[in-house]
Design a protein around this motif. Structure first.
Motif, PDB file in Angstrom:
ATOM      1  N   ALA A 125      -2.968  -2.883  -9.611  1.00 39.99           N
ATOM      2  CA  ALA A 125      -3.622  -2.425 -10.838  1.00 39.99           C
ATOM      3  C   ALA A 125      -5.081  -2.842 -10.783  1.00 39.99           C
ATOM      4  CB  ALA A 125      -2.945  -3.029 -12.057  1.00 39.99           C
ATOM      5  N   GLU A 126      -6.000  -1.901 -11.011  1.00 36.50           N
ATOM      6  CA  GLU A 126      -7.423  -2.252 -10.945  1.00 36.50           C
ATOM      7  C   GLU A 126      -8.041  -2.338 -12.325  1.00 36.50           C
ATOM      8  OE1 GLU A 126      -9.607   0.628  -8.620  1.00 36.50           O
ATOM      9  OE2 GLU A 126      -9.482   2.151 -10.154  1.00 36.50           O
ATOM     10  N   GLY A 127      -9.100  -3.135 -12.442  1.00 36.72           N
ATOM     11  CA  GLY A 127      -9.807  -3.243 -13.718  1.00 36.72           C
ATOM     12  C   GLY A 127      -9.104  -4.116 -14.730  1.00 36.72           C
ATOM     13  N   ILE A 180      -4.039   4.925  -1.995  1.00 36.59           N
ATOM     14  CA  ILE A 180      -4.535   6.017  -2.842  1.00 36.59           C
ATOM     15  C   ILE A 180      -5.241   5.413  -4.049  1.00 36.59           C
ATOM     16  CG2 ILE A 180      -3.953   8.044  -4.204  1.00 36.59           C
ATOM     17  CD1 ILE A 180      -3.500   8.489  -1.267  1.00 36.59           C
ATOM     18  N   ASP A 181      -6.569   5.571  -4.072  1.00 34.81           N
ATOM     19  CA  ASP A 181      -7.420   5.009  -5.110  1.00 34.81           C
ATOM     20  C   ASP A 181      -7.343   5.877  -6.372  1.00 34.81           C
ATOM     21  OD1 ASP A 181      -9.247   3.294  -6.219  1.00 34.81           O
ATOM     22  OD2 ASP A 181     -10.872   3.763  -4.830  1.00 34.81           O
ATOM     23  N   ASP A 182      -7.592   5.261  -7.516  1.00 37.42           N
ATOM     24  CA  ASP A 182      -7.633   5.994  -8.793  1.00 37.42           C
ATOM     25  C   ASP A 182      -6.351   6.791  -9.014  1.00 37.42           C
ATOM     26  OD1 ASP A 182     -10.205   4.994  -8.747  1.00 37.42           O
ATOM     27  OD2 ASP A 182     -11.143   6.897  -8.226  1.00 37.42           O
ATOM     28  N   PHE A 183      -5.214   6.236  -8.598  1.00 37.50           N
ATOM     29  CA  PHE A 183      -3.960   6.982  -8.670  1.00 37.50           C
ATOM     30  C   PHE A 183      -3.638   7.362 -10.113  1.00 37.50           C
ATOM     31  CE2 PHE A 183       0.647   7.611  -8.821  1.00 37.50           C
ATOM     32  CZ  PHE A 183       0.789   8.541  -7.803  1.00 37.50           C
TER      33      PHE A 183
HETATM   34 CA    CA Z   1     -10.541   2.681  -7.938  1.00 36.46          CA
END
Ligand code: CA
Ligand code: C2E
Ligand code: CA
Ligand code: CA
Length: 279
Positions: free
Chosen positions: A235-237, A178-181
């Motif tokens: 964790a992205e970014g 699930i992206d951008d959770f």
């Molecule tokens: Ca994303």
């Protein structure tokens, strides 16, 4: 306010025409790039904090247009969605990454997982499941590693169908993330109902992780939720050492971001991996 003068209206019309023309020719160029197989893919590594190694990557589409230079995905993905070009785009992205990763022999030995983005418009299309199933037949080398990233928003548009799609494709060995959770609406009921494998914590919570205690609390809570549900968490970014340290303290499993590496073409990605694998 005063009514618009005739010259203002004609100026507005001119600008509007220009925008429209530009959009139309962008669409033509995009269609040609897809037809000719000109889209490229980059790979952004994901670092497993406890194992101290790169465990997976996210595949990101790139379009280097000869006339326009590099066009960012945020500009052409919505256009592709609007004009039914997103399915052929995804197919090209998956086949390209399958070929490139196969050639450098990174699957399995080095990489456990390859994540590909599926946009909302595509995931909610009734042709998505049969098209994906047909494609999977040609992907024996990539299939065991393939993970699809969908957004909460896409999944929630039609929960029954989403559950059916995810179940069917997981039976064939695919994983779901699930992206951008955390940025969607009802994260919790979604966790209850959707059989997914991974949560990706949105960059908006990582950006102010060290300055905003509420973001840190959200990240900790998501890591805790992932743990309870037996899901992976990325964790992205991640851009700074401070963020990385905070994520270690939260026991976040994996991190992705410019601090580790930007999205890389296949040669650079391979060089990065061989330089970093702990053999
Ligand atoms: Ca994303
Ligand atoms: P996303 O799925 O949330 O992808 C993450 C975006 O964040 C990527 O931008 C990536 O280059 C960027 N990024 C990675 N690390 C950092 C960091 O440390 N800091 C910052 N500020 N940004 C970072 P990109 O490649 O421009 O893609 C933008 C969006 O376009 C993606 O967001 C995704 O929604 C979409 N997209 C990209 N490739 C594909 C694709 O192959 N298919 C589909 N359907 N959508 C794609
Ligand atoms: Ca993504
Ligand atoms: Ca995002």
């Amino acid at each position: 306010s005063r009514p618009l003068g005739a010259d203002q209206i004609s100026y507005f019309n001119e600008q509007w025409d220009k925008l429209e023309k530009n959009r139309r020719s962008l669409l033509q160029d995009l269609r040609r790039a897809i037809d000719n197989g000109d889209l490229q893919v980059h790979y952004q590594p994901q670092l497993h904090l406890e194992r101290q190694r790169i465990s997976g990557c996210e595949v990101l589409v790139r379009w280097h247009c000869p006339e326009r230079g590099t066009v960012p995905p945020d500009e052409f993905i919505p256009l592709a969605e609007e004009h039914r070009l997103i399915a052929p785009l995804t197919k090209q992205v998956i086949l390209k990454s399958c070929t490139e990763l196969g050639e450098v022999d990174l699957l399995g030995s080095t990489l456990d997982r390859v994540s590909v983005n599926i946009s909302a418009q595509e995931f909610t299309d009734r042709d998505f499941l049969p098209q994906m199933q047909a494609l999977l037949g040609d992907l024996s080398s990539l299939r065991p590693y393939l993970q699809l990233e969908i957004t909460e928003r896409a999944a929630l548009l039609d929960m029954k169908r989403s559950i059916h799609y995810i179940r069917s494709l997981r039976e064939q060995g695919l994983r779901f993330s699930i992206d951008d959770f955390g940025t969607g609406y009802s994260g919790l009921s979604m966790l209850r109902d959707l059989p997914v494998d991974e949560l990706k914590i949105d960059r908006s919570f990582i950006v102010d992780l060290n300055s905003q205690p509420r973001s840190a609390a959200i990240v900790s809570a998501v890591v805790g939720l992932a743990d309870v549900f037996g899901l992976s968490v990325v964790a992205e970014g991640v851009e700074t050492d401070g963020q990385l340290e905070a994520l270690r303290r939260c026991r976040c499993e994996e991190v992705q971001g410019y601090l580790i590496a930007p999205p890389l073409d296949i040669q650079r990605f391979q060089a990065f991996l061989t330089g970093h694998s702990l053999q």
